[in-house]
Design a protein around this motif. Structure first.
Motif, short mmCIF file in Angstrom:
data_model
loop_
_atom_site.label_atom_id
_atom_site.label_comp_id
_atom_site.label_asym_id
_atom_site.label_seq_id
_atom_site.Cartn_x
_atom_site.Cartn_y
_atom_site.Cartn_z
N GLN A 62 0.82 -1.20 0.00
CA GLN A 62 0.00 0.00 0.00
C GLN A 62 0.85 1.25 0.00
O GLN A 62 2.02 1.22 0.38
N PRO A 75 -0.31 -7.31 7.20
CA PRO A 75 -1.57 -6.72 7.64
C PRO A 75 -1.38 -6.19 9.08
O PRO A 75 -0.92 -6.93 9.95
N GLY A 77 -2.35 -2.56 11.93
CA GLY A 77 -3.07 -1.31 12.15
C GLY A 77 -2.94 -0.81 13.57
O GLY A 77 -2.38 -1.48 14.44
N GLU A 93 -7.62 -6.57 11.78
CA GLU A 93 -6.77 -6.05 10.70
C GLU A 93 -6.55 -7.10 9.61
O GLU A 93 -6.56 -6.77 8.42
N GLU A 96 -9.76 -7.17 7.60
CA GLU A 96 -9.98 -5.95 6.84
C GLU A 96 -9.00 -5.78 5.69
O GLU A 96 -9.38 -5.32 4.61
N GLU A 97 -7.74 -6.12 5.91
CA GLU A 97 -6.72 -5.83 4.91
C GLU A 97 -6.37 -6.99 4.00
O GLU A 97 -5.89 -6.77 2.88
N ARG A 141 -12.84 -1.27 1.86
CA ARG A 141 -11.65 -0.44 2.08
C ARG A 141 -11.83 0.93 1.44
O ARG A 141 -12.44 1.05 0.39
N GLU A 144 -6.20 5.05 1.19
CA GLU A 144 -5.05 4.25 0.77
C GLU A 144 -5.37 2.76 0.78
O GLU A 144 -4.87 1.99 -0.03
N GLU A 145 -6.22 2.35 1.73
CA GLU A 145 -6.55 0.92 1.84
C GLU A 145 -7.33 0.41 0.63
O GLU A 145 -7.30 -0.77 0.34
N ILE A 148 -5.01 -1.32 -1.74
CA ILE A 148 -4.16 -2.41 -1.23
C ILE A 148 -4.07 -3.54 -2.24
O ILE A 148 -5.07 -3.98 -2.80
#
Length: 194
Positions: A62, A75, A77, A93, A96-97, A141, A144-145, A148
């Protein structure tokens, strides 16, 4: 040499925001004189080395504005949910990522990311027994996410990427090297999550 307690004589707030605060401290040194030190007080973070059954690790790439680059990372956060257990934050995290759920977590390492000026500590977990987050339950997301890139690498290749300078994020470097070492020692160095 005798132990000496460094004392903060004065603290001046330079910036206070939602993620970090910046202070200038006047601190005593062992010989009695004082120095000024700037400190970034950070919420702290959690991260995950997610390893599948064939020894592949998931990495995300990212954009990081401070360095103006897209970096390979784990991953991870901020610890920004009040009362959330660290392992639950890491699981959040990861979902989510990387769109992954882990059936098993172990504590891998703790890192002070830049102790010369920051209080930030990141706790890294090893996550195994991975399954995908069902498509209807995936996190949407943003910023920036939203950009990813998620990719799988053989753990040994990811370690090689560290030594080639392709992975420079401190948490990723520490986590990947620790995971490879833990694996090579039969996971004997892992600790319980709590």
């Amino acid at each position: 040499m005798t132990a000496f307690a460094h004392e903060t004589l004065e603290r001046t707030t330079r910036y206070a925001g939602p993620i970090f605060q910046v202070y200038s401290d006047e601190v005593t040194m062992a010989d009695g004189h004082t120095v000024k030190r700037d400190v970034v007080e950070n919420l702290g973070a959690v991260g995950v080395v997610a390893l599948d059954d064939v020894d592949r690790v998931v990495l995300i790439r990212q954009y990081r504005h401070a360095v103006g680059q897209r970096l390979w990372e784990l991953p991870a956060g901020l610890r920004d949910v009040d009362g959330e257990a660290l392992v639950r934050g890491a699981a959040r995290e990861l979902a989510e990522e990387a769109d992954l759920i882990a059936g098993r977590y172990d504590l891998l390492i703790d890192l002070h990311t830049s102790p010369g000026f920051s209080t930030e500590v990141i706790r890294l977990f090893l996550a195994r027994s991975l399954t995908p987050v069902p498509s209807g339950d995936r996190f949407e997301r943003a910023d920036e996410e939203a950009e990813i890139e998620v990719a799988w690498f053989d753990l040994d290749e990811a370690v090689a990427m560290v030594f080639r300078g392709e992975i420079t994020n401190a948490a990723a470097v520490g986590g990947l090297l620790a995971a490879a070492r833990a694996r090579d020692e039969g996971w004997a160095t892992l600790r319980p999550v709590d």
